[in-house]
Write an enzyme that holds these catalytic residues in place. Structure first.
Site, PDB file in Angstrom:
ATOM      1  N   ASP A  15     -82.348  48.141 112.478  1.00  0.00           N
ATOM      2  CA  ASP A  15     -80.974  48.681 113.081  1.00  0.00           C
ATOM      3  C   ASP A  15     -81.144  48.995 114.647  1.00  0.00           C
ATOM      4  O   ASP A  15     -80.369  48.725 115.428  1.00  0.00           O
ATOM      5  CB  ASP A  15     -80.925  49.936 112.395  1.00  0.00           C
ATOM      6  N   ARG A  94     -85.629  67.392 114.214  1.00  0.00           N
ATOM      7  CA  ARG A  94     -84.301  66.875 115.086  1.00  0.00           C
ATOM      8  C   ARG A  94     -84.569  67.743 116.169  1.00  0.00           C
ATOM      9  O   ARG A  94     -84.260  66.827 117.442  1.00  0.00           O
ATOM     10  CB  ARG A  94     -83.149  66.810 114.488  1.00  0.00           C
ATOM     11  N   ASP A 123     -77.505  63.412 110.616  1.00  0.00           N
ATOM     12  CA  ASP A 123     -78.294  63.221 111.619  1.00  0.00           C
ATOM     13  C   ASP A 123     -77.649  63.336 113.006  1.00  0.00           C
ATOM     14  O   ASP A 123     -77.920  63.450 114.050  1.00  0.00           O
ATOM     15  CB  ASP A 123     -79.357  62.391 111.519  1.00  0.00           C
ATOM     16  N   SER A 179     -83.123  53.821 102.075  1.00  0.00           N
ATOM     17  CA  SER A 179     -83.577  54.072 103.281  1.00  0.00           C
ATOM     18  C   SER A 179     -84.627  55.360 103.278  1.00  0.00           C
ATOM     19  O   SER A 179     -84.526  56.000 102.653  1.00  0.00           O
ATOM     20  CB  SER A 179     -82.345  54.535 104.309  1.00  0.00           C
TER      21      SER A 179
END
Length: 416
Positions: A15, A94, A123, A179
């Protein structure tokens, strides 16, 4: 003429490699940024790949220490948990990633930052709220929310075709059945075959932990020491010798290793995303599960009852929600974090734990400094300073309103 310089959060996967090429073709100069938050990754190979595709440079920053000390340890101190199950492994990483990316963007003169988050997940919210708090005038380029991009690349096969067309090296041409996202605290699995909430995760999906069914038949014991609610020492046995670790990252890695080989930390849940969509996620959170369990237990010994109740009802719930929703860089998080520290002044002591076939249990706990627990008071074998006769008055007073309530029910002919 260039459109300007962009800092891209880069993983080296399909990606973000496709996004890198897409941004370059769209006229941007791109600086790639990679955060080392403890994931098992060949960073140098990813850097080489980014440069080959055309990035100006690729910065790799080790964030493990601040990740553990600034995010994981406070989460343990407040017993952070989302919807009673999820230990927030993705959410925890994050803030430090976003902060480091903004630092790189500033240093490299980038007018914008970019990421590869999908348009349906949490996210994107976590990163972008952090970006705007850290640098209010930053521009964010989110390709997966750009109709031009997602209409061109409807799925993984389109990305693979694009990679082949542009000469972007990929490790596999087969679509993953799920994923993954990994850091020092956990590994998450979602999407693909897991989107059916009734599909049992295949045994070979789990990356970090040993299957509890095949974990060692002998339990493994270890002791965690806390100061003001923070793990400061872990003692365990290896090769017949006692080992002691005190440095934050090493302590966390050691807890991970013990939990991983004993199959501790797997969960499979359906959760409520911040944007309002339910999603199914599978998570491995080995060391954090052990350290949090030890901390919860120690609080029973050393923490005042009312302080603990207030913390549980207000701090834990709200701090966890703030982490999950991406509001770390906010006034409410700063306020709550100062309250966490205040609640943990007495949480000093040690907890003896056991990891065995997917479970962590507590064998005992003690504290040299905090004396809220008195064996003589609670003992059934001696009177101590507390006279049992004094309880009669306590019960009498406590029963006043219940007697009135029962009388009212009887007069109304209602069953209790």
């Amino acid at each position: 003429m260039t459109k300007g310089k962009v800092c891209l959060a880069y993983s080296g996967g399909l990606d973000t490699s496709a996004i890198l090429k897409y941004l370059l073709e769209d006229g941007y100069e791109v600086v790639c940024f990679m955060a080392d938050v403890g994931q098992e990754e060949d960073f140098e190979a990813a850097r080489a790949k980014a440069l080959k595709i055309g990035a100006l440079k690729c910065e790799i920053i080790d964030l493990r220490k601040e990740f553990v000390e600034e995010l994981c340890f406070p989460a343990i101190a407040v017993n952070a948990i989302y919807e009673n199950v999820y230990l927030l492994g993705t959410s925890l990483a994050r803030p430090v990633i976003a902060r480091a990316q903004i630092d790189v963007a500033k240093r490299e003169g980038c007018f914008a930052v970019s990421h590869g988050c999908t348009g349906k997940g949490n996210d994107q919210v976590r990163f972008e709220l952090a970006f705007y708090a850290l640098q209010p005038n930053i521009k964010v380029i989110a390709p997966w929310r750009d109709p031009v991009f997602y209409e061109r690349f409807a799925g993984r096969q389109d990305l693979l075709d694009y990679a082949a067309e542009k000469g972007i090296p990929v490790t596999s041409t087969k679509s993953k059945p799920w994923s993954m996202d990994e850091n020092l605290a956990h590994c998450s699995y979602e999407a693909g075959i897991l989107e059916d909430p009734d599909t049992t995760p295949p045994a070979d999906m789990w990356k970090l932990t040993q299957d509890p069914l095949t974990a060692p038949d002998q339990p493994e014991d270890f002791t965690v020491f806390f100061e003001k609610g923070v793990p400061v020492k872990l003692v365990y046995t290896e090769g017949g010798k006692e080992k002691v670790v005190t440095e934050a990252v090493e302590l966390f890695l050691t807890a991970n290793a013990i939990a991983r080989r004993n199959g501790v930390g797997r969960i499979d849940i359906v959760e409520n995303r911040f944007i309002g969509i339910k999603s199914r996620g599978c998570y491995e959170t080995p060391g954090l599960t052990c350290l949090r369990a030890a901390h919860v237990d120690l609080e029973g010994l050393v923490m005042d009852r009312e302080v603990r109740a207030l913390r549980d009802q207000f701090l834990t719930v709200n701090y966890s929600k703030i982490l999950y929703n991406g509001l770390y860089f906010s006034p409410e998080r700063e306020f709550l974090e100062s309250s966490i520290a205040a609640s943990q002044k007495s949480v000093n002591g040690q907890v003896r734990c056991r990891a065995y076939k997917g479970a962590v249990s507590v064998l005992g706990r003690s504290s040299e400094t905090e004396k809220l627990y008195d064996m003589t008071e609670s003992s059934m074998d001696e009177i101590g300073d507390f006279s049992p006769a004094e309880t009669t008055g306590f019960i009498t007073v406590s029963a006043i309103r219940l007697k009135k309530y029962g009388q009212m029910k009887q007069e109304a002919g209602e069953k209790m």
